[in-house]
Design an enzyme around this catalytic site. Structure first.
Site, short mmCIF file in Angstrom:
data_model
loop_
_atom_site.label_atom_id
_atom_site.label_comp_id
_atom_site.label_asym_id
_atom_site.label_seq_id
_atom_site.Cartn_x
_atom_site.Cartn_y
_atom_site.Cartn_z
N ARG A 1 -15.18 -6.30 5.57
CA ARG A 1 -14.90 -5.04 4.87
C ARG A 1 -15.10 -5.16 3.36
O ARG A 1 -14.85 -4.22 2.61
CB ARG A 1 -13.45 -4.60 5.14
CG ARG A 1 -13.20 -4.16 6.56
CD ARG A 1 -11.72 -4.18 6.87
NE ARG A 1 -11.23 -5.56 6.97
CZ ARG A 1 -9.95 -5.89 7.14
NH1 ARG A 1 -9.03 -4.96 7.20
NH2 ARG A 1 -9.60 -7.16 7.24
N HIS B 1 -3.09 -13.17 2.06
CA HIS B 1 -3.38 -13.32 3.51
C HIS B 1 -3.74 -14.77 3.84
O HIS B 1 -4.53 -15.02 4.76
CB HIS B 1 -4.50 -12.38 3.99
CG HIS B 1 -4.40 -10.98 3.50
ND1 HIS B 1 -3.22 -10.28 3.47
CD2 HIS B 1 -5.35 -10.12 3.01
CE1 HIS B 1 -3.44 -9.06 2.98
NE2 HIS B 1 -4.72 -8.94 2.67
N ASP C 1 2.47 -6.60 2.31
CA ASP C 1 1.31 -5.78 2.71
C ASP C 1 1.82 -4.49 3.36
O ASP C 1 1.19 -3.93 4.26
CB ASP C 1 0.39 -6.55 3.67
CG ASP C 1 -1.07 -6.14 3.56
OD1 ASP C 1 -1.39 -5.33 2.68
OD2 ASP C 1 -1.87 -6.64 4.37
N SER D 1 -2.78 -0.83 7.01
CA SER D 1 -3.10 -0.83 8.42
C SER D 1 -3.29 -2.28 8.82
O SER D 1 -3.77 -3.10 8.04
CB SER D 1 -4.39 -0.05 8.69
OG SER D 1 -5.49 -0.77 8.20
N HIS E 1 0.89 -1.18 0.00
CA HIS E 1 0.00 0.00 0.00
C HIS E 1 0.91 1.22 0.00
O HIS E 1 1.01 1.92 1.01
CB HIS E 1 -0.92 -0.04 1.22
CG HIS E 1 -1.85 -1.22 1.22
ND1 HIS E 1 -3.09 -1.20 0.65
CD2 HIS E 1 -1.68 -2.49 1.69
CE1 HIS E 1 -3.67 -2.39 0.78
NE2 HIS E 1 -2.83 -3.19 1.41
N TYR F 1 -10.77 -2.91 -2.79
CA TYR F 1 -11.51 -4.03 -2.17
C TYR F 1 -12.85 -4.26 -2.88
O TYR F 1 -13.37 -5.36 -2.90
CB TYR F 1 -11.83 -3.68 -0.71
CG TYR F 1 -10.81 -4.11 0.33
CD1 TYR F 1 -9.48 -4.34 0.01
CD2 TYR F 1 -11.21 -4.26 1.66
CE1 TYR F 1 -8.57 -4.71 0.99
CE2 TYR F 1 -10.31 -4.63 2.64
CZ TYR F 1 -8.99 -4.85 2.30
OH TYR F 1 -8.11 -5.21 3.28
N GLY G 1 -5.61 1.75 5.07
CA GLY G 1 -6.28 1.81 6.36
C GLY G 1 -7.39 2.83 6.43
O GLY G 1 -8.11 3.06 5.47
N GLY G 2 -7.51 3.44 7.58
CA GLY G 2 -8.61 4.35 7.84
C GLY G 2 -9.78 3.66 8.51
O GLY G 2 -10.83 4.28 8.72
N GLU G 3 -9.59 2.38 8.86
CA GLU G 3 -10.72 1.63 9.43
C GLU G 3 -11.08 2.06 10.84
O GLU G 3 -12.09 1.64 11.38
CB GLU G 3 -10.42 0.12 9.38
CG GLU G 3 -10.50 -0.45 7.97
CD GLU G 3 -9.22 -1.15 7.55
OE1 GLU G 3 -8.15 -0.77 8.06
OE2 GLU G 3 -9.30 -2.05 6.70
ZN ZN Z 1 -5.63 -7.23 2.09
#
Ligand code: ZN
Length: 396
Positions: free
Chosen positions: A166, A227, A288, A292, A66, A133, A71-73
């Protein structure tokens, strides 16, 4: 700065183990590999590098970074920072593939593309995936196919999230359509056209990918799930996926919390998959980096956030060698030739005449990175960065 460099007596991991050899690079390419290469007495501007106590490997290919942050979650203040050039080079990464992630509203493909160009100008090689995503996919030109055909740096789409709270909860038809668009775009542009897939901890595991392929002309190879070491269930599903011919990716960035709560360390996952006779060509690791790393409880509530690190990529390969006794050749393959092949980057990931001069020197005694070269240029020397990103401070 010499445009030619002769590495003398390096132990070559191409990643195939070729034993002790010399390697000559000129400009941005490898131009000769062999024993006792001689330059002769021609006053050529050649830098001779004694590599007799080192492995010489291809520059590492990090298939998921990234690099504009992610992130930002946990709200706006939890958006993670951008990657800097030396985050990659000090970690041996000379090729990085940038992706968006959960957030494709405040993170944009235009920004991703600009950052990819910036990193390329600063010295490493970069590519990106269109989309994020979500399905429908964010694109620049109107469709995944158009993005792959018309934008040089776009080589695939994703990471598309499945089995995750998500995700956009994509239907099979949606997954198939994205895969079909990526396939056609990839074919027409001479690219991999891969669908990078973020696999969450949901109960459906990798089933959506198997189901998407069933009854269509698509192949599991169209999908590149990552992942896969998230937990034991995802890992087991990943082994089934790989045994059916697919390629699986283990994430090297992790947290103590995740490891305590069932995540399989990437190095261990690699060892376990190799033990199960999965060919290393079907196994990759990616960092990754700058993602985040949200810590969720079982209710999906956010407990905290950490940031992924590109440096975890080689740390995991090193751990695979030291802690799990994986041969150096196989451990390096998982971060060089295997990802380069999945991503269709034929000039990356191997040491051979005509390939890009992306190289890493690794001390054989402690397996620490000594020097890193990207497109023929010395980026890291004696474990210190010698080339910096435009806004990096040199005294860190
Ligand atoms: Zn991922």
């Amino acid at each position: 700065m010499s445009l030619m460099k002769l590495f003398k007596n390096a132990h070559l991991l191409c990643p195939a183990d070729l034993g002790q050899q010399d390697v000559l690079i000129a400009g941005k390419q490898i131009i000769a590999i062999g024993q006792d290469l001689l330059i002769g007495n021609h006053n050529l501007p050649v830098e001779i590098i004694d590599a007799s106590d080192c492995y010489l490997t291809p520059g590492f290919v990090d298939s998921l970074v990234h690099f504009i942050g992610g992130g930002g979650e946990g709200g706006f203040a939890s958006r993670t920072p951008e990657m800097q050039l030396t985050d990659a080079t000090l970690a041996g990464v000379t090729t990085a593939i940038g992706v968006l992630g959960t957030d494709s509203t405040t993170r944009t493909l235009t920004n991703l593309l600009a950052k990819a160009h910036a990193l390329e100008t600063e010295g490493i090689s970069t590519y990106c995936h269109t989309g994020s995503y979500q399905i429908p996919c964010r694109t620049l030109m109107g469709s995944v196919t158009d993005d792959l055909i018309l934008i040089d740096k776009f080589i695939g789409v994703g990471e598309i999230a499945i089995s995750d709270h998500r995700s956009s909860q994509p239907t099979l038809t949606e997954l198939r359509k994205v895969a079909a668009q990526a396939r056609v775009g990839g074919m027409l542009a001479g690219k991999a056209g891969i669908v990078s897939v973020h696999v969450g901890a949901g109960a459906s595991l990798l089933d959506p990918l198997h189901q998407a392929v069933n009854g269509t002309e698509l192949s599991l190879k169209q999908f590149y799930p990552t992942h896969i070491n998230r937990n034991q269930d995802v890992f087991a599903a990943g082994i089934r996926f790989a045994k059916a011919g697919g390629v699986i990716d283990f994430t090297t960035s992790t947290t103590a919390y995740d490891l305590k709560h069932g995540e399989v360390a990437a190095a261990q996952a690699l060892a376990m998959a190799l033990e199960q006779q999965i060919p290393v060509a079907n196994l990759t690791m990616s960092s990754d980096g700058n993602a985040s790393l949200p810590l969720f409880n079982v209710q999906g509530e956010l407990l905290g956030l950490e940031v992924g690190k590109v440096s975890s990529l080689y740390q995991s390969a090193r751990s695979a060698m030291l802690d799990f006794k994986i041969s150096p050749s196989l451990a390096i393959a998982a971060i060089t030739s295997s990802p380069a092949a999945v991503l269709g980057l034929s000039h990356k990931g191997t040491l051979a005449v005509g390939k890009d001069a992306d190289l890493v020197l690794i001390h054989k005694d402690d397996l620490h990175i000594r020097s890193v070269f990207a497109k023929g240029r010395t980026m890291v020397k004696q474990q210190k960065a010698v080339v910096f990103g435009t806004f990096e401070t040199k005294d860190d």
